[in-house]
Design an enzyme around this catalytic site. Structure first.
Site, PDB file in Angstrom:
ATOM      1  N   GLN A   1      -4.691  -1.194   9.468  1.00  0.00           N
ATOM      2  CA  GLN A   1      -4.837  -2.438   8.892  1.00  0.00           C
ATOM      3  C   GLN A   1      -5.553  -3.609   9.843  1.00  0.00           C
ATOM      4  OE1 GLN A   1      -3.837  -3.385   5.894  1.00  0.00           O
ATOM      5  NE2 GLN A   1      -4.356  -5.531   6.257  1.00  0.00           N
TER       6      GLN A   1
ATOM      7  N   ASP B   1     -11.058   3.581   4.187  1.00  0.00           N
ATOM      8  CA  ASP B   1     -11.579   2.446   4.178  1.00  0.00           C
ATOM      9  C   ASP B   1     -13.488   2.213   4.130  1.00  0.00           C
ATOM     10  OD1 ASP B   1      -9.611   0.142   4.279  1.00  0.00           O
ATOM     11  OD2 ASP B   1      -9.051   0.730   6.303  1.00  0.00           O
TER      12      ASP B   1
ATOM     13  N   LYS C   1       0.800  -1.069  -0.100  1.00  0.00           N
ATOM     14  CA  LYS C   1       0.007   0.014  -0.067  1.00  0.00           C
ATOM     15  C   LYS C   1       0.979   1.309   0.115  1.00  0.00           C
ATOM     16  CE  LYS C   1      -3.899  -2.407   2.190  1.00  0.00           C
ATOM     17  NZ  LYS C   1      -4.684  -2.676   3.364  1.00  0.00           N
TER      18      LYS C   1
HETATM   19  N1  GUN Z   1      -7.422  -6.120   5.873  1.00  0.00           N
HETATM   20  C1  GUN Z   1      -7.499  -6.771   4.752  1.00  0.00           C
HETATM   21  N2  GUN Z   1      -8.229  -5.874   3.984  1.00  0.00           N
HETATM   22  C2  GUN Z   1      -8.285  -4.637   4.518  1.00  0.00           C
HETATM   23  C3  GUN Z   1      -8.831  -3.491   3.898  1.00  0.00           C
HETATM   24  O1  GUN Z   1      -9.375  -3.258   2.806  1.00  0.00           O
HETATM   25  N3  GUN Z   1      -8.655  -2.491   5.000  1.00  0.00           N
HETATM   26  C4  GUN Z   1      -7.979  -2.584   6.256  1.00  0.00           C
HETATM   27  N4  GUN Z   1      -7.983  -1.552   6.957  1.00  0.00           N
HETATM   28  N5  GUN Z   1      -7.593  -3.757   6.590  1.00  0.00           N
HETATM   29  C5  GUN Z   1      -7.879  -4.825   5.656  1.00  0.00           C
END
Ligand code: GUN
Length: 283
Positions: free
Chosen positions: A98, A121, A54
């Site tokens: 995350q 998110d 990311k």
């Molecule tokens: N863990 C797996 N996918 C995601 C996501 O899209 N956002 C976050 N914050 N954690 C994740």
């Protein structure tokens, strides 16, 4: 039949190029450069890898980034305090915490602490509510938005399709069902207590599996020609697999590879949402 590939990697590359161009245009016109702040608690190897990807994707499109790492024994208070600081930081456009976090972290409190404008998110109830009601201005969660984008860019018709979502998590299943409904699909949500899953999945023109169970969807459960999206990341003998059993590719019309399908799309939509968060904050 051998299914055509819903190539998440290739579509994600297109989206990265589009956002990169939009960032360049904005900055050259004197606009602010977006900044993504990520928060990772603990050192789960898969999560570390996702956060690094990311961060790399942000840099590649000209988005600034901050990488906050907290030890595995961090308290909920410490994460909430960090999020409060990032909310108040004028230089930060978007915040991602995350998941999954270690068990002592109360993610409900962490998500509620996010400024909804910076909630990249779309997990804060304000954003989830706006999306659920179909009101404008809500942030669509990255994985569900990525699934819709992948179907759209392949020219797969969502309107009127029988869409079956397997899994009802707040992260994927529930919001994916809502976005498909918004696009006028006829949506069925199946989960671990569903009786006779196959009777539902066999009716699906669009089948989205986000159950987190390897070999759950066998080839006899898939309608010929269906568009099948395999969201889950399961680990089998150290190898990443989804929910699909062998032979689904012989029945489906379209299929996401796993890895290389939904994962890259999630990161692409995160980058797009970061840009859009900055545009919302500073039009
Ligand atoms: N863990 C797996 N996918 C995601 C996501 O899209 N956002 C976050 N914050 N954690 C994740």
């Amino acid at each position: 039949m051998t299914a055509r590939v819903l190539d998440g990697k290739a579509v994600a590359r297109q989206i990265f190029a589009e956002v990169s161009q939009a960032v360049a245009v904005r900055v050259s016109a004197g606009g602010s450069r977006p900044k993504l702040a990520t928060v990772l608690v603990g050192d789960d190897p898969a999560s570390v890898q996702y956060i690094e990807l990311k961060q790399k994707n942000a840099r590649q499109v000209g988005i600034e980034s901050e990488d906050h790492r907290l030890p595995a024994n961090t308290t909920t208070e410490a994460v909430v305090n960090l999020v409060g600081g990032l909310n108040a930081d004028e230089s930060v456009s978007a915040i991602l915490v995350q998941q999954p976090a270690p068990p002592q972290i109360d993610m409900t409190r962490v998500v509620l602490a996010l400024d909804p404008v910076k909630d990249v998110d779309g997990f804060h109830p304000v954003n989830a509510g706006l999306v659920a009601l179909g009101f404008p201005g809500g942030v669509e969660p990255c994985t569900p938005a990525g699934i819709i984008e992948l179907l759209d860019r392949a020219g797969i018709r969502i309107e009127g399709a029988n869409a079956v979502v397997v899994g009802r998590s707040n992260l994927v299943g529930k919001p994916t069902a809502l976005l498909l409904l918004k696009r006028n699909a006829t949506v069925t949500v199946c989960h671990s207590r569903t009786k006779d899953l196959a009777t539902h999945t066999r009716n699906a023109d669009i089948l989205v599996s986000a159950a987190g169970k390897s070999n759950l969807i066998t080839s006899d459960m898939v309608k010929a020609g269906a568009s099948v999206v395999d969201v889950s990341t399961n680990w089998l003998d150290g190898r990443q697999v989804g929910d699909l059993g062998p032979g689904v590719d012989e029945v489906a019309g379209w299929l996401t590879p796993n890895p290389g399908g939904v994962g890259p799309m999630t990161r692409a939509m995160l980058i797009k949402n970061t840009f859009e968060a900055e545009v919302r904050r500073r039009p």
